[in-house]
Write a protein that holds these residues in place. Structure first.
Motif, PDB file in Angstrom:
ATOM      1  N   TYR A 211       0.864  -1.185   0.000  1.00 53.82           N
ATOM      2  CA  TYR A 211       0.000   0.000   0.000  1.00 53.82           C
ATOM      3  C   TYR A 211       0.902   1.237   0.000  1.00 53.82           C
ATOM      4  O   TYR A 211       1.690   1.434   0.920  1.00 53.82           O
TER       5      TYR A 211
ATOM      6  N   PHE B  17      -0.874   7.013   7.580  1.00 51.19           N
ATOM      7  CA  PHE B  17      -1.772   5.869   7.685  1.00 51.19           C
ATOM      8  C   PHE B  17      -2.605   5.875   8.958  1.00 51.19           C
ATOM      9  O   PHE B  17      -3.543   5.087   9.098  1.00 51.19           O
TER      10      PHE B  17
ATOM     11  N   ASN C  19      -7.594   5.356  10.454  1.00 51.80           N
ATOM     12  CA  ASN C  19      -7.175   4.036  10.943  1.00 51.80           C
ATOM     13  C   ASN C  19      -6.844   3.096   9.787  1.00 51.80           C
ATOM     14  O   ASN C  19      -7.133   1.896   9.816  1.00 51.80           O
ATOM     15  N   GLN C  20      -6.190   3.634   8.767  1.00 45.99           N
ATOM     16  CA  GLN C  20      -5.940   2.845   7.566  1.00 45.99           C
ATOM     17  C   GLN C  20      -5.003   1.667   7.829  1.00 45.99           C
ATOM     18  O   GLN C  20      -5.266   0.542   7.391  1.00 45.99           O
ATOM     19  N   LYS C  21      -3.923   1.941   8.545  1.00 47.68           N
ATOM     20  CA  LYS C  21      -2.974   0.844   8.783  1.00 47.68           C
ATOM     21  C   LYS C  21      -3.574  -0.217   9.690  1.00 47.68           C
ATOM     22  O   LYS C  21      -3.405  -1.424   9.463  1.00 47.68           O
TER      23      LYS C  21
ATOM     24  N   GLY D 136      -4.224  -3.475   7.768  1.00 49.03           N
ATOM     25  CA  GLY D 136      -3.267  -4.445   8.309  1.00 49.03           C
ATOM     26  C   GLY D 136      -3.995  -5.677   8.828  1.00 49.03           C
ATOM     27  O   GLY D 136      -3.568  -6.817   8.603  1.00 49.03           O
TER      28      GLY D 136
ATOM     29  N   ARG E 170       2.518  -4.640   3.475  1.00 45.69           N
ATOM     30  CA  ARG E 170       3.528  -3.574   3.530  1.00 45.69           C
ATOM     31  C   ARG E 170       2.896  -2.217   3.289  1.00 45.69           C
ATOM     32  O   ARG E 170       2.023  -2.068   2.432  1.00 45.69           O
ATOM     33  N   PHE E 171       3.331  -1.218   4.070  1.00 45.36           N
ATOM     34  CA  PHE E 171       2.779   0.131   3.981  1.00 45.36           C
ATOM     35  C   PHE E 171       3.905   1.135   3.751  1.00 45.36           C
ATOM     36  O   PHE E 171       4.918   1.112   4.459  1.00 45.36           O
TER      37      PHE E 171
ATOM     38  N   GLY F 134       4.089   5.262   3.565  1.00 46.26           N
ATOM     39  CA  GLY F 134       3.327   6.490   3.727  1.00 46.26           C
ATOM     40  C   GLY F 134       4.215   7.716   3.763  1.00 46.26           C
ATOM     41  O   GLY F 134       5.419   7.651   3.488  1.00 46.26           O
TER      42      GLY F 134
END
Length: 679
Positions: free
Chosen positions: A384, A390, A394-396, A400, A406-407, A409
């Motif tokens: 992402y 993130f 509360n995106q991560k 997640g 994997r993120f 940002g």
């Protein structure tokens, strides 16, 4: 002596009713300012409708006024009455200040979102106050508004002070209390009637009572921002969810099965979820599994996309790509906020009343079906890439938990071309980094990459100098459309890079807008153009098998099933959409604005049914080209059919969500995540 007592009581009554008059005038003035700020929306509205909006608005204003005057009304019970005028004047000035502040905030809030103040205010503020304040500071004329607020509050203070001194009489004699009590009960009775906003039997004045015009802005103008915000605070408990129990759940599930399941689906466990099934897609012409790159474009409104028939030169790069792929021209976002665009597209779950911010709510702990789960089941790598933080929405935490591996940002970018203090790095930085990371992906496994843009968002902070010409000729939308043109340019640069990669010819690219944005053309009571977005699919044999254009009606919940069809083989999921390339009807989409706006709608072919929680429904026939428009039609059979399908879809989806059955069934699933019906 009795005369003095009567004068004292008369003075109190005068103070109450004159204060009410001032408050009503203030709210009418604030409504007029809202009309002035959004004059582009009122240009085509007949004067009769605008006058009616102001008359209706008086009823909503009266409700707010009564609650503000409660301390004064209670003061009638005191033997000395309202002698402490200074305290009451301060109270009236304070609540008027709050009212003025909210009204000034609402000027640009409405211009941006085309809705009166609602729970969206709280959703923004509880995210990250520093980011929100930065967005407001850089995106709006804060100093000018503060000066206006200060001047209005000062003027109100002097008006209330002067009013408190008029007809004030003081008496040292004991007030005849029975007369004062009688006056109190009379005023209380008047206040109760006024607080209902209507003389009818049954429910008091409601949101839907403001909808008396064919023009959405006129209907919204009749509302009161303080009223709608208060309703958002006290009226959104899940226990009050009027969308539930409109029919037996078995009937709702059966209706959903007819709406969603296709001959290519094998239903697995209808007692668990009506949409849990294995989808049997056609065999694809590929020697190895296709990679998937999904791009969610911020505020990428279909109303300004050239490939969708709007020759505004805003999206030349997207238009070039559309000639190479398959474009869905009647596609809609499930909501009007990025939050809903993300979970509808990736988690394949609709935007429901009371659950518009699912990624931050306990019910968001469901393990949803969707692109992450589908590709994980096929042993894909996942990544992402995002311009921003993130922690926002509360995106991560949410993605997640759904299996995103994997993120990358805003804090992972080194020496970006441009970094906005509010949101993060620019779209070109995000796309450059994405191209680098995709090139480095191990080739022993296919990959799923989710890329999200952000520059096309208030305060529209863009690199200097701009790589594109600024947009002109669109008034207040110039800045927004310039940001959209820049996002389009960055998208084009990305494709120029990845077209040279060794994975390009074996990759499925999916591009969609997260939502549209407010334009002067408000189509139907739900403002359809805020939902109209392009969906473009590019990949091996896509055009060969399906052509360049598709007019099936769809929404973001249809993306995952459509991708599953293009990947081929069997896929097990609980998606609330369908493969748009493997159905034989005109398609449908269930949409709802963000926030506590109770309006929902179902789009079916060229008709749209718009409905509120008070059960009032309007059926329209719409068109998107050459100019988007809609006309109300009166077809009882179609209205009843679409009304039933909309109710069933929302009730069934909400039921599976509350029972923890919104995703694929696993050995440990099936227990309700939330057995209670209220927050």
């Amino acid at each position: 002596m009795q005369k003095n007592d009567n004068n004292s009581l008369f003075s109190d009554l005068y103070f109450i009713f004159s204060s009410a008059f001032i408050l009503m005038l203030l709210q009418t003035l604030l409504r007029a300012i809202l009309l002035w700020r959004n004059n582009d929306l009122s240009a085509a509205i007949p004067n009769h409708d605008l006058i009616q909006a102001f008359i209706t608005g008086l009823r909503f204003d009266l409700i707010v006024t009564v609650y503000i005057l409660l301390p004064l009304i209670i003061g009638l019970l005191f033997k000395k009455g309202l002698n402490n005028r200074k305290a009451y004047t301060l109270w009236l000035t304070f609540v008027s200040s709050v009212m003025i502040f909210l009204a000034i905030v609402e000027l640009d809030f409405y211009h941006e979102f085309h809705t009166r103040l609602n729970s969206l205010v709280f959703e923004y503020m509880k995210e990250d106050p520093a980011t929100v304040l930065s967005m407001i500071w850089y995106g709006f004329p804060v100093v000018t508004y503060l000066i206006i607020i200060g001047l209005l509050i000062t003027a109100l203070f002097f008006i209330f002070t002067l009013n408190s001194r008029i007809n004030q009489t003081k008496s040292t004699d004991k007030t005849r209390y029975s007369l004062r009590m009688t006056a109190f009960f009379v005023v209380l009775l008047i206040s109760v009637v006024a607080a209902r906003g209507t003389l009818r039997q049954g429910p008091p004045l409601r949101w839907g009572d403001a909808f008396q015009s064919h023009y959405l802005f006129a209907n919204h103008l009749g509302l009161n921002g303080v009223y709608t915000l208060a309703k958002a605070v006290i009226g959104t408990k899940k226990g009050d969810n009027k969308w539930l129990k409109k029919m037996p759940i078995a009937e709702a599930d059966n209706t959903v099965e007819q709406m969603v399941l296709t001959p290519s689906d094998t239903q697995l466990d209808p007692d668990y979820s009506p949409v849990l099934r294995t989808y049997h897609a056609r065999t694809v012409e590929s020697k190895k599994p296709l990679n998937v790159v999904f791009i969610l474009m911020e505020s990428f409104s279909g109303e300004y996309v050239g490939a969708l028939g709007h020759d505004e030169a805003i999206t030349p790069e997207f238009d070039k790509l559309a000639k190479q792929g398959l474009l869905f021209n009647r596609f809609f976002s499930n909501g009007t906020h990025t939050h809903q665009g993300m979970f509808a597209s990736l988690a394949c779950f609709p935007n429901l009343p009371h659950y518009e911010y699912l990624m931050q709510q306990p019910e968001g702990s469901n393990h949803f079906s969707g692109l992450i789960q589908m590709t994980a089941d096929r042993d894909y790598q996942s990544m992402y890439v995002y311009n921003g933080d993130f922690a926002w929405d509360n995106q991560k935490g949410f993605f997640g938990a759904q299996g995103m591996q994997r993120f990358i940002g805003r804090h992972d970018f080194v020496n970006p071309v441009f970094s906005d203090p509010t949101w993060g790095v620019s779209d070109q930085d995000m796309f450059d980094r994405a191209a680098e990371e995709l090139q480095k992906m191990p080739n022993d496994k296919p990959f799923f990459a989710f890329l999200q843009t952000l520059s096309n968002h208030t305060p529209y902070a863009l690199p200097t100098p701009l790589p594109v010409a600024k947009v002109t000729g669109h008034g207040e939308l110039n800045e927004h459309l310039t940001a959209m043109r820049y996002a389009d340019w960055a998208l084009g640069q990305f494709f120029k890079k990845v077209a040279k990669s060794d994975y390009f010819d074996n990759t499925l690219f999916v591009l969609v807008g997260d939502h549209g944005f407010s334009t002067p053309n408000q189509v139907t009571d739900i403002d359809m153009l805020k939902f109209h977005v392009p969906l473009l699919v590019l990949g091996p044999n896509v055009v060969k098998n399906y052509g360049h254009s598709n007019s099936t009606v769809g929404a973001q919940v249809d993306i995952a099933p459509t991708v599953a069809g293009l990947l081929g083989g069997d896929t097990t999921y609980s998606c609330w959409g369908r493969d748009l390339l493997n159905i034989h009807d005109a398609g449908f989409a269930v949409i709802k604005p963000s926030g506590s706006d109770p309006t929902t709608a179902i789009i079916d072919d060229n008709k749209v049914l718009v409905k509120s929680t008070d059960n009032s429904a309007s059926l329209y026939q719409y068109q998107l080209l050459p100019i988007a428009s809609a006309s109300e039609i009166y077809d009882t059979a179609d209205t009843e059919k679409l009304d039933h399908r909309l109710d069933a879809y929302i009730e069934s989806a909400t039921s599976t969500l509350l029972q923890g059955k919104a995703g694929v069934k696993t050995p440990n699933k099936g227990m309700a995540l939330n057995d209670q019906s209220s927050e």
